[in-house]
Structures are given as C-alpha cells and as structure tokens.
Design a protein around this motif. Structure first.
Motif, PDB file in Angstrom:
ATOM      1  N   MET A  52      -1.785  21.926  30.393  1.00 36.58           N
ATOM      2  CA  MET A  52      -0.666  21.174  30.960  1.00 36.58           C
ATOM      3  C   MET A  52       0.544  21.155  30.024  1.00 36.58           C
ATOM      4  O   MET A  52       1.585  20.619  30.380  1.00 36.58           O
ATOM      5  CB  MET A  52      -1.100  19.732  31.259  1.00 36.58           C
ATOM      6  CG  MET A  52      -2.093  19.595  32.370  1.00 36.58           C
ATOM      7  SD  MET A  52      -2.540  17.865  32.679  1.00 36.58           S
ATOM      8  CE  MET A  52      -0.987  17.206  33.294  1.00 36.58           C
ATOM      9  N   GLU A  53       0.380  21.706  28.832  1.00 39.24           N
ATOM     10  CA  GLU A  53       1.432  21.703  27.809  1.00 39.24           C
ATOM     11  C   GLU A  53       1.841  20.286  27.418  1.00 39.24           C
ATOM     12  O   GLU A  53       3.011  19.972  27.254  1.00 39.24           O
ATOM     13  CB  GLU A  53       2.633  22.533  28.269  1.00 39.24           C
ATOM     14  CG  GLU A  53       2.276  23.977  28.523  1.00 39.24           C
ATOM     15  CD  GLU A  53       3.448  24.814  29.016  1.00 39.24           C
ATOM     16  OE1 GLU A  53       4.579  24.307  29.084  1.00 39.24           O
ATOM     17  OE2 GLU A  53       3.207  25.986  29.329  1.00 39.24           O
ATOM     18  N   VAL A  54       0.838  19.423  27.270  1.00 40.75           N
ATOM     19  CA  VAL A  54       1.036  18.028  26.886  1.00 40.75           C
ATOM     20  C   VAL A  54       0.813  17.908  25.388  1.00 40.75           C
ATOM     21  O   VAL A  54      -0.194  18.382  24.865  1.00 40.75           O
ATOM     22  CB  VAL A  54       0.045  17.117  27.656  1.00 40.75           C
ATOM     23  CG1 VAL A  54       0.011  15.733  27.068  1.00 40.75           C
ATOM     24  CG2 VAL A  54       0.403  17.087  29.122  1.00 40.75           C
ATOM     25  N   GLU A  55       1.767  17.269  24.708  1.00 45.41           N
ATOM     26  CA  GLU A  55       1.654  17.087  23.264  1.00 45.41           C
ATOM     27  C   GLU A  55       1.521  15.626  22.853  1.00 45.41           C
ATOM     28  O   GLU A  55       1.230  15.340  21.699  1.00 45.41           O
ATOM     29  CB  GLU A  55       2.871  17.706  22.576  1.00 45.41           C
ATOM     30  CG  GLU A  55       2.944  19.212  22.779  1.00 45.41           C
ATOM     31  CD  GLU A  55       4.162  19.837  22.122  1.00 45.41           C
ATOM     32  OE1 GLU A  55       4.961  19.088  21.521  1.00 45.41           O
ATOM     33  OE2 GLU A  55       4.294  21.061  22.215  1.00 45.41           O
ATOM     34  N   GLU A  56       1.738  14.705  23.799  1.00 44.74           N
ATOM     35  CA  GLU A  56       1.666  13.273  23.502  1.00 44.74           C
ATOM     36  C   GLU A  56       0.543  12.617  24.312  1.00 44.74           C
ATOM     37  O   GLU A  56       0.364  12.942  25.487  1.00 44.74           O
ATOM     38  CB  GLU A  56       2.985  12.591  23.860  1.00 44.74           C
ATOM     39  CG  GLU A  56       4.175  13.083  23.077  1.00 44.74           C
ATOM     40  CD  GLU A  56       4.095  12.723  21.612  1.00 44.74           C
ATOM     41  OE1 GLU A  56       3.581  11.628  21.291  1.00 44.74           O
ATOM     42  OE2 GLU A  56       4.528  13.540  20.777  1.00 44.74           O
ATOM     43  N   PRO A  57      -0.195  11.682  23.724  1.00 46.12           N
ATOM     44  CA  PRO A  57      -1.209  10.945  24.484  1.00 46.12           C
ATOM     45  C   PRO A  57      -0.551  10.162  25.619  1.00 46.12           C
ATOM     46  O   PRO A  57       0.605   9.751  25.514  1.00 46.12           O
ATOM     47  CB  PRO A  57      -1.805   9.982  23.464  1.00 46.12           C
ATOM     48  CG  PRO A  57      -1.407  10.495  22.133  1.00 46.12           C
ATOM     49  CD  PRO A  57      -0.134  11.261  22.331  1.00 46.12           C
ATOM     50  N   GLY A  58      -1.283   9.986  26.709  1.00 46.16           N
ATOM     51  CA  GLY A  58      -0.759   9.191  27.808  1.00 46.16           C
ATOM     52  C   GLY A  58      -1.450   9.495  29.120  1.00 46.16           C
ATOM     53  O   GLY A  58      -2.452  10.203  29.171  1.00 46.16           O
ATOM     54  N   GLU A  59      -0.875   8.940  30.185  1.00 48.42           N
ATOM     55  CA  GLU A  59      -1.393   9.106  31.540  1.00 48.42           C
ATOM     56  C   GLU A  59      -0.519  10.142  32.255  1.00 48.42           C
ATOM     57  O   GLU A  59       0.696  10.028  32.232  1.00 48.42           O
ATOM     58  CB  GLU A  59      -1.332   7.790  32.292  1.00 48.42           C
ATOM     59  CG  GLU A  59      -2.109   6.680  31.600  1.00 48.42           C
ATOM     60  CD  GLU A  59      -1.799   5.328  32.208  1.00 48.42           C
ATOM     61  OE1 GLU A  59      -2.715   4.743  32.800  1.00 48.42           O
ATOM     62  OE2 GLU A  59      -0.633   4.895  32.088  1.00 48.42           O
ATOM     63  N   TYR A  60      -1.160  11.102  32.900  1.00 48.87           N
ATOM     64  CA  TYR A  60      -0.437  12.196  33.530  1.00 48.87           C
ATOM     65  C   TYR A  60      -0.968  12.482  34.932  1.00 48.87           C
ATOM     66  O   TYR A  60      -2.157  12.345  35.200  1.00 48.87           O
ATOM     67  CB  TYR A  60      -0.561  13.476  32.683  1.00 48.87           C
ATOM     68  CG  TYR A  60       0.108  13.356  31.349  1.00 48.87           C
ATOM     69  CD1 TYR A  60       1.434  13.737  31.185  1.00 48.87           C
ATOM     70  CD2 TYR A  60      -0.575  12.852  30.257  1.00 48.87           C
ATOM     71  CE1 TYR A  60       2.058  13.624  29.957  1.00 48.87           C
ATOM     72  CE2 TYR A  60       0.042  12.727  29.024  1.00 48.87           C
ATOM     73  CZ  TYR A  60       1.361  13.116  28.883  1.00 48.87           C
ATOM     74  OH  TYR A  60       1.981  12.994  27.666  1.00 48.87           O
TER      75      TYR A  60
END
Length: 65
Positions: A52-60
């Motif tokens: 997903m190309e996510v670099e930060e923790p969180g809800e997606y």
C-alpha cells in the motif's frame, strides 16, 4: 469502525467525519465511498504496508472510490 468515517482518496488514511483535511497527507479529497479496513502498527515490517506504500502507523481503507 464507524461507517460514517471518511477515507482520504490520496493516502487511504481513515479520518473522522468532522475533518475537512486529511491530517496525514493534507489532502482535502475525502470520501465516504470506501471498503475494507486495515490497522497498520509497524509499517516497516508489514507486507501490506509495503504493497500500500504506507510509511506511517494508522488506520487505512483498502479500497477507495
């Protein structure tokens, strides 16, 4: 997960319905039209975060229309 939460069309981050701008990327392209939900806690070791190309923790959101 509340069904009235919004997803950012740019980064897929989930935001509260009273927000006008994504606090994650600053985009104002928020939508109620999303499906799937993932919480990423350790993006540096997550295969899903990599895809997903996510670099930060969180809800997606997995799918944003």
């Amino acid at each position: 997960m509340a069904s009235n939460r919004l997803a950012c069309r740019d980064c897929h981050h989930i935001v509260e319905p009273d927000e006008d701008v994504c606090p994650h990327c600053g985009s104002n392209t928020l939508t109620e039209d999303w499906a799937g939900y993932v919480v990423i806690t350790h993006p540096e070791t997550s295969e899903i975060a990599e895809k997903m190309e996510v670099e930060e923790p969180g809800e997606y959101a997995l799918k944003v229309r």
